[in-house]
Design an enzyme around this catalytic site. Structure first.
Site, PDB file in Angstrom:
ATOM      1  N   ASN A  11       0.869  -1.175   0.000  1.00 57.87           N
ATOM      2  CA  ASN A  11       0.000   0.000   0.000  1.00 57.87           C
ATOM      3  C   ASN A  11       0.910   1.231   0.000  1.00 57.87           C
ATOM      4  O   ASN A  11       1.452   1.595   1.040  1.00 57.87           O
ATOM      5  CB  ASN A  11      -0.891  -0.027   1.249  1.00 57.87           C
ATOM      6  CG  ASN A  11      -1.700   1.254   1.395  1.00 57.87           C
ATOM      7  OD1 ASN A  11      -1.826   2.029   0.450  1.00 57.87           O
ATOM      8  ND2 ASN A  11      -2.243   1.489   2.585  1.00 57.87           N
ATOM      9  N   TRP A  12       1.035   1.831  -1.158  1.00 57.32           N
ATOM     10  CA  TRP A  12       1.978   2.951  -1.276  1.00 57.32           C
ATOM     11  C   TRP A  12       1.425   4.281  -0.784  1.00 57.32           C
ATOM     12  O   TRP A  12       2.143   5.281  -0.746  1.00 57.32           O
ATOM     13  CB  TRP A  12       2.451   3.083  -2.733  1.00 57.32           C
ATOM     14  CG  TRP A  12       3.436   2.022  -3.111  1.00 57.32           C
ATOM     15  CD1 TRP A  12       4.034   1.122  -2.274  1.00 57.32           C
ATOM     16  CD2 TRP A  12       3.953   1.748  -4.417  1.00 57.32           C
ATOM     17  NE1 TRP A  12       4.887   0.306  -2.990  1.00 57.32           N
ATOM     18  CE2 TRP A  12       4.855   0.680  -4.299  1.00 57.32           C
ATOM     19  CE3 TRP A  12       3.738   2.318  -5.682  1.00 57.32           C
ATOM     20  CZ2 TRP A  12       5.541   0.154  -5.394  1.00 57.32           C
ATOM     21  CZ3 TRP A  12       4.410   1.795  -6.773  1.00 57.32           C
ATOM     22  CH2 TRP A  12       5.312   0.730  -6.620  1.00 57.32           C
ATOM     23  N   LYS A  13       0.141   4.312  -0.476  1.00 56.31           N
ATOM     24  CA  LYS A  13      -0.460   5.564   0.012  1.00 56.31           C
ATOM     25  C   LYS A  13      -0.132   6.699  -0.971  1.00 56.31           C
ATOM     26  O   LYS A  13      -0.115   6.471  -2.176  1.00 56.31           O
ATOM     27  CB  LYS A  13       0.018   5.860   1.434  1.00 56.31           C
ATOM     28  CG  LYS A  13      -0.152   4.623   2.337  1.00 56.31           C
ATOM     29  CD  LYS A  13       0.064   4.888   3.799  1.00 56.31           C
ATOM     30  CE  LYS A  13      -0.165   3.591   4.565  1.00 56.31           C
ATOM     31  NZ  LYS A  13      -0.164   3.752   6.003  1.00 56.31           N
ATOM     32  N   HIS A  97      -9.677   1.683   4.539  1.00 59.45           N
ATOM     33  CA  HIS A  97      -8.422   1.860   5.276  1.00 59.45           C
ATOM     34  C   HIS A  97      -8.649   2.862   6.418  1.00 59.45           C
ATOM     35  O   HIS A  97      -9.408   3.815   6.262  1.00 59.45           O
ATOM     36  CB  HIS A  97      -7.330   2.359   4.320  1.00 59.45           C
ATOM     37  CG  HIS A  97      -5.970   2.324   4.952  1.00 59.45           C
ATOM     38  ND1 HIS A  97      -5.535   3.311   5.801  1.00 59.45           N
ATOM     39  CD2 HIS A  97      -4.975   1.407   4.890  1.00 59.45           C
ATOM     40  CE1 HIS A  97      -4.314   3.001   6.237  1.00 59.45           C
ATOM     41  NE2 HIS A  97      -3.958   1.849   5.694  1.00 59.45           N
ATOM     42  N   GLU A  99      -6.973   5.262   7.434  1.00 57.18           N
ATOM     43  CA  GLU A  99      -6.712   6.663   7.068  1.00 57.18           C
ATOM     44  C   GLU A  99      -7.918   7.255   6.345  1.00 57.18           C
ATOM     45  O   GLU A  99      -8.224   8.440   6.492  1.00 57.18           O
ATOM     46  CB  GLU A  99      -5.434   6.748   6.215  1.00 57.18           C
ATOM     47  CG  GLU A  99      -4.190   6.545   7.076  1.00 57.18           C
ATOM     48  CD  GLU A  99      -2.997   5.940   6.368  1.00 57.18           C
ATOM     49  OE1 GLU A  99      -2.953   5.943   5.127  1.00 57.18           O
ATOM     50  OE2 GLU A  99      -2.098   5.443   7.080  1.00 57.18           O
ATOM     51  N   GLU A 169      -5.881  -4.316  10.607  1.00 56.40           N
ATOM     52  CA  GLU A 169      -4.829  -3.317  10.784  1.00 56.40           C
ATOM     53  C   GLU A 169      -5.123  -2.499  12.044  1.00 56.40           C
ATOM     54  O   GLU A 169      -5.888  -1.518  11.986  1.00 56.40           O
ATOM     55  CB  GLU A 169      -4.788  -2.367   9.586  1.00 56.40           C
ATOM     56  CG  GLU A 169      -4.452  -3.050   8.276  1.00 56.40           C
ATOM     57  CD  GLU A 169      -3.803  -2.077   7.302  1.00 56.40           C
ATOM     58  OE1 GLU A 169      -2.686  -2.341   6.872  1.00 56.40           O
ATOM     59  OE2 GLU A 169      -4.414  -1.035   6.998  1.00 56.40           O
ATOM     60  N   GLY A 175       2.156   2.775  10.745  1.00 55.46           N
ATOM     61  CA  GLY A 175       3.131   3.843  10.581  1.00 55.46           C
ATOM     62  C   GLY A 175       3.801   4.270  11.878  1.00 55.46           C
ATOM     63  O   GLY A 175       4.477   5.299  11.933  1.00 55.46           O
ATOM     64  N   SER A 215       2.916  -1.679  10.566  1.00 52.86           N
ATOM     65  CA  SER A 215       4.357  -1.772  10.832  1.00 52.86           C
ATOM     66  C   SER A 215       4.946  -3.154  10.543  1.00 52.86           C
ATOM     67  O   SER A 215       5.784  -3.649  11.288  1.00 52.86           O
ATOM     68  CB  SER A 215       4.670  -1.341  12.272  1.00 52.86           C
ATOM     69  OG  SER A 215       4.370   0.035  12.432  1.00 52.86           O
ATOM     70  N   GLY A 236       2.714  -0.938   4.392  1.00 53.15           N
ATOM     71  CA  GLY A 236       2.823   0.464   4.005  1.00 53.15           C
ATOM     72  C   GLY A 236       4.281   0.862   3.845  1.00 53.15           C
ATOM     73  O   GLY A 236       4.915   0.597   2.826  1.00 53.15           O
ATOM     74  N   GLY A 237       4.834   1.474   4.872  1.00 49.98           N
ATOM     75  CA  GLY A 237       6.188   2.039   4.816  1.00 49.98           C
ATOM     76  C   GLY A 237       7.243   1.097   4.246  1.00 49.98           C
ATOM     77  O   GLY A 237       8.044   1.498   3.392  1.00 49.98           O
TER      78      GLY A 237
HETATM   79  P1  PGA Z   1       2.576   0.638   7.709  1.00 58.98           P
HETATM   80  O1  PGA Z   1       1.148   0.853   6.992  1.00 58.98           O
HETATM   81  O2  PGA Z   1       3.107  -0.681   7.207  1.00 58.98           O
HETATM   82  O3  PGA Z   1       3.402   1.809   7.272  1.00 58.98           O
HETATM   83  O4  PGA Z   1       2.321   0.602   9.182  1.00 58.98           O
HETATM   84  C1  PGA Z   1       0.256  -0.210   6.803  1.00 58.98           C
HETATM   85  C2  PGA Z   1      -1.005   0.288   6.163  1.00 58.98           C
HETATM   86  O5  PGA Z   1      -1.429   1.416   6.453  1.00 58.98           O
HETATM   87  O6  PGA Z   1      -1.625  -0.423   5.338  1.00 58.98           O
END
Ligand code: PGA
Length: 252
Positions: A11-13, A97, A99, A169, A175, A215, A236-237
């Protein structure tokens, strides 16, 4: 590991331009080769979907959008429909998600409508759910995730139910560098699978993939994937760097 194909999604956001996305995907495929026993899903920003679709050629790689609107078309400035996503080659859409829920006000109703729209077009939703830190501390984790789960899949057929990908999640782990321990993640995954069996049936619940996100890093991926009810990851990250994401998809 379950016998079903594990799913590892990046997930590159709101990261990576088209040229950065192309370079990443070319490098990753060159370094990994075809994936036989696991599916790798790349979710770039909307602007890069079409370009990435054009270079995703290794077996076992698929494309996802990070969001969608539930209507087919209309005066919805800034929104993208599932039909548009299908045409550019998406096989999956990330829905709900945290966010989107927290920063953009998405409600359970909107998420349910998005899940239905994704299925109408023959794509597969990756439905996200998870509790915040205050909710966990107040002992509400199960109550929150079961509400997210139940509301998101309301009204889908049992055939569709067997295709859903659930992403647990915990918001406090996204994050932040704080991962749920493998045991904490397993506990919620096991609970969600039981509830899914109660909503549909046991066969369907055992067939679906439940992925963990929050994470995920190179040093915790193996322990997470060793849990019986963790069938993949939403990253994500650590998915933004080729070497790190490659190590994650090569979990043992
Ligand atoms: P993260 O994000 O791996 O940076 O914690 C995961 C996500 O939001 O899908």
């Amino acid at each position: 590991m379950n016998s079903k194909t594990a799913l590892v999604a990046a997930n590159w956001k709101m990261y990576k331009t088209v040229s950065e996305a192309l370079r990443f995907v070319e490098d990753l495929q060159a370094q990994t080769g075809p994936c036989e026993d696991r599916e790798v899903v790349i979710a770039p920003p909307f602007t890069a979907l079409s370009a990435v679709a054009g270079v995703l050629r290794q077996k076992g790689f698929a494309l996802a959008a990070q969001n969608c609107h539930w209507e087919e078309q209309g005066a919805f400035t800034g929104e993208v429909s599932v039909g548009m996503l299908r045409e550019v080659g998406c096989g999956y859409v990330v829905v709900g998600h945290s966010e989107r829920r927290q920063l953009f006000g998405e409600t359970d109703d909107m998420i349910r409508n998005k899940v239905a729209a994704v299925f109408r077009h023959g794509l597969i939703p990756i439905v996200c759910m998870g509790e915040t830190l205050p909710q966990r501390e107040a002992g509400q984790t199960f109550e929150v995730v079961v509400r997210h789960l139940t509301r998101a899949v309301e009204g889908i057929s049992s055939d569709q139910a067997g295709q859903v990908v659930i992403a647990y999640e915990p918001v406090w782990a996204i994050g932040t560098g704080k991962t749920a321990s493998p045991a904490q993640a397993q506990e919620v995954h096991g609970f969600l699978r039981e509830r899914y069996a109660a909503l549909f049936d046991k066969t369907i619940a055992n067939q679906i993939r439940m992925v963990y996100g929050g994470s995920v890093k190179t040093d915790n991926v193996d322990a997470l994937m060793a849990q019986p009810d963790i069938d993949g990851l939403l990253v994500g990250g650590a998915s933004l760097d080729v070497a790190s994401f490659r190590r994650i998809i090569q979990y043992q």
